[in-house]
Enzyme design. Structure first.
Site, PDB file in Angstrom:
ATOM      1  CE  LYS A 198      -3.804  -2.214   2.621  1.00  0.00           C
ATOM      2  NZ  LYS A 198      -4.749  -2.603   1.593  1.00  0.00           N
ATOM      3  CD  GLU A 208      -4.778   5.636   4.283  1.00  0.00           C
ATOM      4  OE1 GLU A 208      -3.670   5.830   3.588  1.00  0.00           O
ATOM      5  OE2 GLU A 208      -5.827   4.952   4.182  1.00  0.00           O
ATOM      6  CG  HIS A 248     -11.555  -1.541   8.429  1.00  0.00           C
ATOM      7  ND1 HIS A 248     -12.037  -0.223   8.463  1.00  0.00           N
ATOM      8  CD2 HIS A 248     -10.678  -1.730   9.443  1.00  0.00           C
ATOM      9  CE1 HIS A 248     -11.626   0.270   9.118  1.00  0.00           C
ATOM     10  NE2 HIS A 248     -10.749  -0.411  10.121  1.00  0.00           N
ATOM     11  NE  ARG A 251      -7.732  -9.364  -4.774  1.00  0.00           N
ATOM     12  CZ  ARG A 251      -8.970  -9.068  -4.163  1.00  0.00           C
ATOM     13  NH1 ARG A 251     -10.163  -9.174  -4.745  1.00  0.00           N
ATOM     14  NH2 ARG A 251      -8.762  -8.180  -3.305  1.00  0.00           N
TER      15      ARG A 251
HETATM   16  P1  ADP Z   1     -12.725  -7.801  -2.165  1.00  0.00           P
HETATM   17  O1  ADP Z   1     -11.930  -6.571  -1.904  1.00  0.00           O
HETATM   18  O2  ADP Z   1     -12.512  -8.381  -3.232  1.00  0.00           O
HETATM   19  O3  ADP Z   1     -13.997  -7.645  -1.717  1.00  0.00           O
HETATM   20  P2  ADP Z   1     -11.050  -8.566   0.360  1.00  0.00           P
HETATM   21  O4  ADP Z   1     -10.200  -7.380   0.138  1.00  0.00           O
HETATM   22  O5  ADP Z   1     -12.179  -8.534   1.346  1.00  0.00           O
HETATM   23  O6  ADP Z   1     -11.954  -8.816  -1.195  1.00  0.00           O
HETATM   24  O7  ADP Z   1     -10.208  -9.770   0.534  1.00  0.00           O
HETATM   25  C1  ADP Z   1      -9.476 -10.262  -0.707  1.00  0.00           C
HETATM   26  C2  ADP Z   1     -10.023 -11.703  -1.000  1.00  0.00           C
HETATM   27  O8  ADP Z   1      -9.064 -12.599  -0.238  1.00  0.00           O
HETATM   28  C3  ADP Z   1     -11.393 -11.758  -0.619  1.00  0.00           C
HETATM   29  O9  ADP Z   1     -11.908 -12.535  -1.577  1.00  0.00           O
HETATM   30  C4  ADP Z   1     -11.450 -12.667   0.580  1.00  0.00           C
HETATM   31  O10 ADP Z   1     -12.520 -13.857   0.605  1.00  0.00           O
HETATM   32  C5  ADP Z   1      -9.989 -13.454   0.497  1.00  0.00           C
HETATM   33  N1  ADP Z   1      -9.484 -13.774   1.785  1.00  0.00           N
HETATM   34  C6  ADP Z   1      -9.177 -12.808   2.568  1.00  0.00           C
HETATM   35  N2  ADP Z   1      -8.862 -13.150   3.768  1.00  0.00           N
HETATM   36  C7  ADP Z   1      -8.753 -14.633   3.543  1.00  0.00           C
HETATM   37  C8  ADP Z   1      -8.542 -15.734   4.260  1.00  0.00           C
HETATM   38  N3  ADP Z   1      -8.048 -15.688   5.467  1.00  0.00           N
HETATM   39  N4  ADP Z   1      -8.853 -16.915   3.684  1.00  0.00           N
HETATM   40  C9  ADP Z   1      -9.215 -17.163   2.453  1.00  0.00           C
HETATM   41  N5  ADP Z   1      -9.383 -15.940   1.709  1.00  0.00           N
HETATM   42  C10 ADP Z   1      -9.089 -14.839   2.095  1.00  0.00           C
HETATM   43  P1  ADP Z   2      -7.769  -3.852   2.277  1.00  0.00           P
HETATM   44  O1  ADP Z   2      -6.548  -4.382   1.587  1.00  0.00           O
HETATM   45  O2  ADP Z   2      -7.945  -4.503   3.582  1.00  0.00           O
HETATM   46  O3  ADP Z   2      -8.949  -3.758   1.509  1.00  0.00           O
HETATM   47  P2  ADP Z   2      -8.098  -0.906   2.165  1.00  0.00           P
HETATM   48  O4  ADP Z   2      -6.847   0.015   2.020  1.00  0.00           O
HETATM   49  O5  ADP Z   2      -8.785  -1.059   1.083  1.00  0.00           O
HETATM   50  O6  ADP Z   2      -7.331  -2.370   2.719  1.00  0.00           O
HETATM   51  O7  ADP Z   2      -9.165  -0.420   3.278  1.00  0.00           O
HETATM   52  C1  ADP Z   2     -10.098  -1.256   3.687  1.00  0.00           C
HETATM   53  C2  ADP Z   2     -11.184  -0.396   4.329  1.00  0.00           C
HETATM   54  O8  ADP Z   2     -11.093   0.587   5.291  1.00  0.00           O
HETATM   55  C3  ADP Z   2     -11.840   0.500   2.969  1.00  0.00           C
HETATM   56  O9  ADP Z   2     -12.945  -0.128   2.336  1.00  0.00           O
HETATM   57  C4  ADP Z   2     -12.619   1.574   3.908  1.00  0.00           C
HETATM   58  O10 ADP Z   2     -13.754   1.423   4.313  1.00  0.00           O
HETATM   59  C5  ADP Z   2     -11.565   1.587   5.135  1.00  0.00           C
HETATM   60  N1  ADP Z   2     -10.545   2.702   4.755  1.00  0.00           N
HETATM   61  C6  ADP Z   2      -9.367   2.484   4.579  1.00  0.00           C
HETATM   62  N2  ADP Z   2      -8.758   3.889   4.616  1.00  0.00           N
HETATM   63  C7  ADP Z   2      -9.322   4.471   4.974  1.00  0.00           C
HETATM   64  C8  ADP Z   2      -9.305   5.993   5.158  1.00  0.00           C
HETATM   65  N3  ADP Z   2      -8.194   6.690   5.196  1.00  0.00           N
HETATM   66  N4  ADP Z   2     -10.417   6.710   5.976  1.00  0.00           N
HETATM   67  C9  ADP Z   2     -11.520   6.060   6.176  1.00  0.00           C
HETATM   68  N5  ADP Z   2     -11.548   4.755   6.089  1.00  0.00           N
HETATM   69  C10 ADP Z   2     -10.700   3.883   5.506  1.00  0.00           C
HETATM   70 MG    MG Z   3      -9.262  -2.768  -0.069  1.00  0.00          MG
END
Ligand code: ADP
Ligand code: ADP
Ligand code: MG
Length: 661
Positions: free
Chosen positions: A121, A205, A240, A302
């Protein structure tokens, strides 16, 4: 040239619903489909669906679905032309993408260089910033000392968000509201990052206020074209993690879409993107969506879990497009050709218990039924009789609804959820249904805090005993018992015993006074009374009120003697009470034994034998599935025993700490 002519076969390096979903499109396009599976999935639906299936190892993902070497070896042996990684697992593993290329197998995804560039990130933020894409203000540099990061947090201004740079799936992310909570949150984020991704580094952040998660689906081909396929709003989240996603985003304007679409395609172009990807933005929603108030969070390189809502409104098959691009063909359309029709919503149906802090739930699916209907799509990887294991993501299905308007889509989703039957593991069905009806979500404005703020209104808290459900199951159990008795007396066969008419006859022939019935309801002893009247039997529970009105209850048979009563998306397990087969300590709920809520790893132990603790004090942390579960003292007392040590695996129900008086 057709896709199948260039890519005659495909190996799906994934499992569950996404494996099924990829197989469907690949088959339609004429590709030979190859599944790989772990011990836990030998009988899974996706294995059954594929043209051929190869065993790759034991249940733990690390030894099967994450074992790149074995999967590649199988791909070569099976003569796979390409590999689709699905999501999760190896989908964002640049080394794996590279190894595929080296082996002469097409990786259905972006080039390894693009995955790598967006993989962390912090680096991704730095990179897109150079392409003039707005990023969330914060610190995403190399310095990782606690004092330094604490000072950065103060400079940025609270609330802040600490994120593991390698994080994903909502893991390794901690919101901090006050400076005094910073150190503990930092340690926790680092620990989760280290445990889950082997990287303890974090970024800090600004926590955006009234945050809305709006993401753009992008697509690139190997001829230099990059387009976007509209946005998805994924603001309904818990911890989240996405719960409900929709497209288009409520309140989206042409102006904001154009600005976001441009930022997303710029970010994609900056890394030479090819294939399907998603650029996630966080928007400050205090004044609705605005072109100058959204910020890049990360890019997922992906196919996304929620891609079906984009398919519903655009009419495109994203897996087909992925394969087309992987086969080296141009997308064949430009930005102006992409249009959207209506509105689509997706709900993630999980095996988890909203009434117990959304604890993942496992076990056999005794009954499973999904509705069919106009605008309804179900993506699942399980069937009745399958088991939800503790090894993988506990998603049972995605329920997707498409309608002409947002209201129509939500109405259809709600109706579909009402008609969905899942018996066995606990599910979030009732919770999802409540969300589709929630006034604040229906009419807005809402943000990513909506679920947390409304948690009790959405029913995600301990609920009183469902007396109507218990009554229905009690009657069934008593009828069966009577039928068995009658039949035994008449010397009839077991098969005849299944006839409901026989049971009914039994009643009319033998009117009886009230009968007391001892039941075991979700592990607790409950007394019921059955009275027979002319119009039929009536059940009452002396200690509980059975609400008036219609109760639509479905009974599913589980282990011998247990009925799972499904009522408005909730499940109640009811059996006749058998004093010889019950753990009375557990049934009474008073034991001083604090058990692991589920299969997982004991990552921290805060107490030792002889220590006095107070009610609510943290005793230990078990990490399971995607989260840390904190075990707290249910009352004041003294620790008499600590079973296990930090780092050890614990089974569901295993003793962790014993509390004495
Ligand atoms: P997306 O952004 O596509 O909604 P997420 O960011 O929530 O998906 O997570 C990425 C993908 O990895 C998801 O599809 C989730 O089901 C999978 N994933 C996350 N953690 C695990 C885990 N512990 N075991 C298996 N799959 C996981
Ligand atoms: P992941 O890889 O687990 O998906 P993300 O960076 O996409 O991590 O963040 C997951 C979620 O956390 C976001 O969908 C949002 O709801 C919340 N989030 C992330 N960054 C921020 C931010 N700077 N302020 C408020 N909410 C945030
Ligand atoms: Mg995300």
């Amino acid at each position: 040239m057709s896709i199948a002519a260039r890519l005659p076969s495909i190996l799906i390096a994934n499992r569950g619903e996404i494996a099924c979903r990829v197989i469907r499109t690949a088959r339609r396009l004429g590709l030979r489909t190859i599944a790989v599976y772990s011990d836990a999935d030998a009988e899974a639906l996706f294995v059954e669906m594929a043209d051929e299936a190869w065993h790759i190892g034991p249940a733990p993902a690390r030894e099967s679905y994450l074992d790149a070497e074995t999967i590649l070896a199988v791909a070569k042996q099976a003569n796979a032309a390409c590999i689709h990684p699905g999501y999760g697992f190896l989908s964002e593993n640049a080394d794996f993408a590279e190894a595929c290329a080296k082996a002469g197998i097409v990786f259905v995804g972006p080039p390894a260089s693009a995955i790598r560039a967006m993989g962390l990130k912090d680096a991704a933020k730095a990179l897109v910033e150079k392409a003039n894409v707005p990023v969330v203000p914060g610190y995403h540099g190399a310095e990782q000392g606690a004092d330094f990061l604490r000072a950065e947090a103060r400079r940025i201004g609270y609330p802040v968000l600490i994120k593991a740079v390698a994080g994903g799936g909502g893991k390794g992310m901690k919101k901090v509201d006050r400076p005094e909570d910073f150190d503990e949150a930092l340690a926790s984020a680092q620990r989760e990052g280290k445990n889950a991704f082997g990287d303890a580094r974090v970024l800090v952040e600004k926590y955006v206020l009234s945050p809305r998660h709006v993401e753009i689906q992008v697509f690139g081909d190997s001829h230099g074209n990059v387009v976007h396929l509209y946005e998805r709003d994924c603001s309904l989240q818990r911890r989240h993690q996405k719960v409900i996603e929709e497209a288009p985003a409520p309140g989206m304007t042409d102006e904001v879409r154009a600005a976001m679409g441009k930022a997303a395609t710029e970010a994609a172009k900056a890394v030479g993107y090819v294939g399907a990807g998603t650029v996630e933005f966080i928007a400050d929603g205090r004044e609705g969506l605005r072109a100058d108030r959204f910020y890049f969070m990360e890019m997922n390189t992906r196919l996304q879990v929620e891609h079906p809502v984009t398919e519903a409104i655009t009419g495109l098959d994203l897996v087909e497009l992925q394969l087309k691009v992987a086969a080296g063909e141009p997308l064949g359309f430009g930005q102006a050709d992409v249009t959207a029709t209506g509105h689509a919503v997706e709900a993630r149906l999980y095996a988890e218990d909203p009434e117990k802090g959304f604890l993942p739930s496992t076990g056999k699916l005794w009954a499973l039924r999904f509705p069919e209907g106009e605008g309804i799509r179900i993506d699942t990887g399980v069937e009745a009789g399958d088991t939800v294991t503790p090894f993988y993501d506990p998603m049972i299905a995605k329920v997707i609804a498409h309608g002409a308007t947002r209201d129509e889509a939500l109405d259809r989703l709600g109706a579909a959820l009402s008609e969905t039957i899942v018996a066995g593991p606990r599910t979030n069905l009732a919770f999802l249904k409540a969300l589709t009806e929630a006034e604040g979500f229906r009419n807005g404005p809402f943000d990513t805090g909506f679920i947390e703020r409304n948690i009790s209104g959405l029913g995600a808290e301990p609920q009183p005993l469902d007396a109507a459900a218990v009554a229905a199951a009690a009657l069934q159990l008593e009828e069966e018992r009577q039928a068995e008795g009658l039949l035994a007396a008449a010397g009839r066969s077991d098969r005849e015993a299944r006839s409901p008419w026989l049971v009914a006859d039994g009643f009319s022939l033998m009117p009886r006074p009230a009968l007391g019935l001892a039941l075991l309801v979700d592990g607790e002893r409950v007394e019921a009374q059955i009275e027979w009247h002319e119009e039929g039997a009536r059940v009452s529970l002396p200690a509980h009120e059975i609400g008036e009105g219609e109760h639509e209850i479905t009974l599913a048979q589980a282990e011998r003697g247990t009925y799972l009563a499904l009522h408005r998306g909730r499940q109640t397990a009811v059996a006749l009470f058998d004093p010889f087969s019950v753990d009375l300590d557990a049934a009474a709920g008073t034991g001083g034994v604090i058990k692991a809520p589920m299969h997982g790893k004991l990552i921290a132990l805060f107490v030792s034998a002889g220590e006095a603790v107070v009610k609510g004090q943290r005793l230990a942390i078990v990490e399971a599935m995607k989260m840390e579960h904190v075990l707290v003292a249910p009352r004041d007392g003294t620790v008499t025993e600590v079973a296990g040590e930090a780092g050890a695996q614990v089974a569901e129900g295993a003793k962790v700490v014993v509390l004495g008086e």
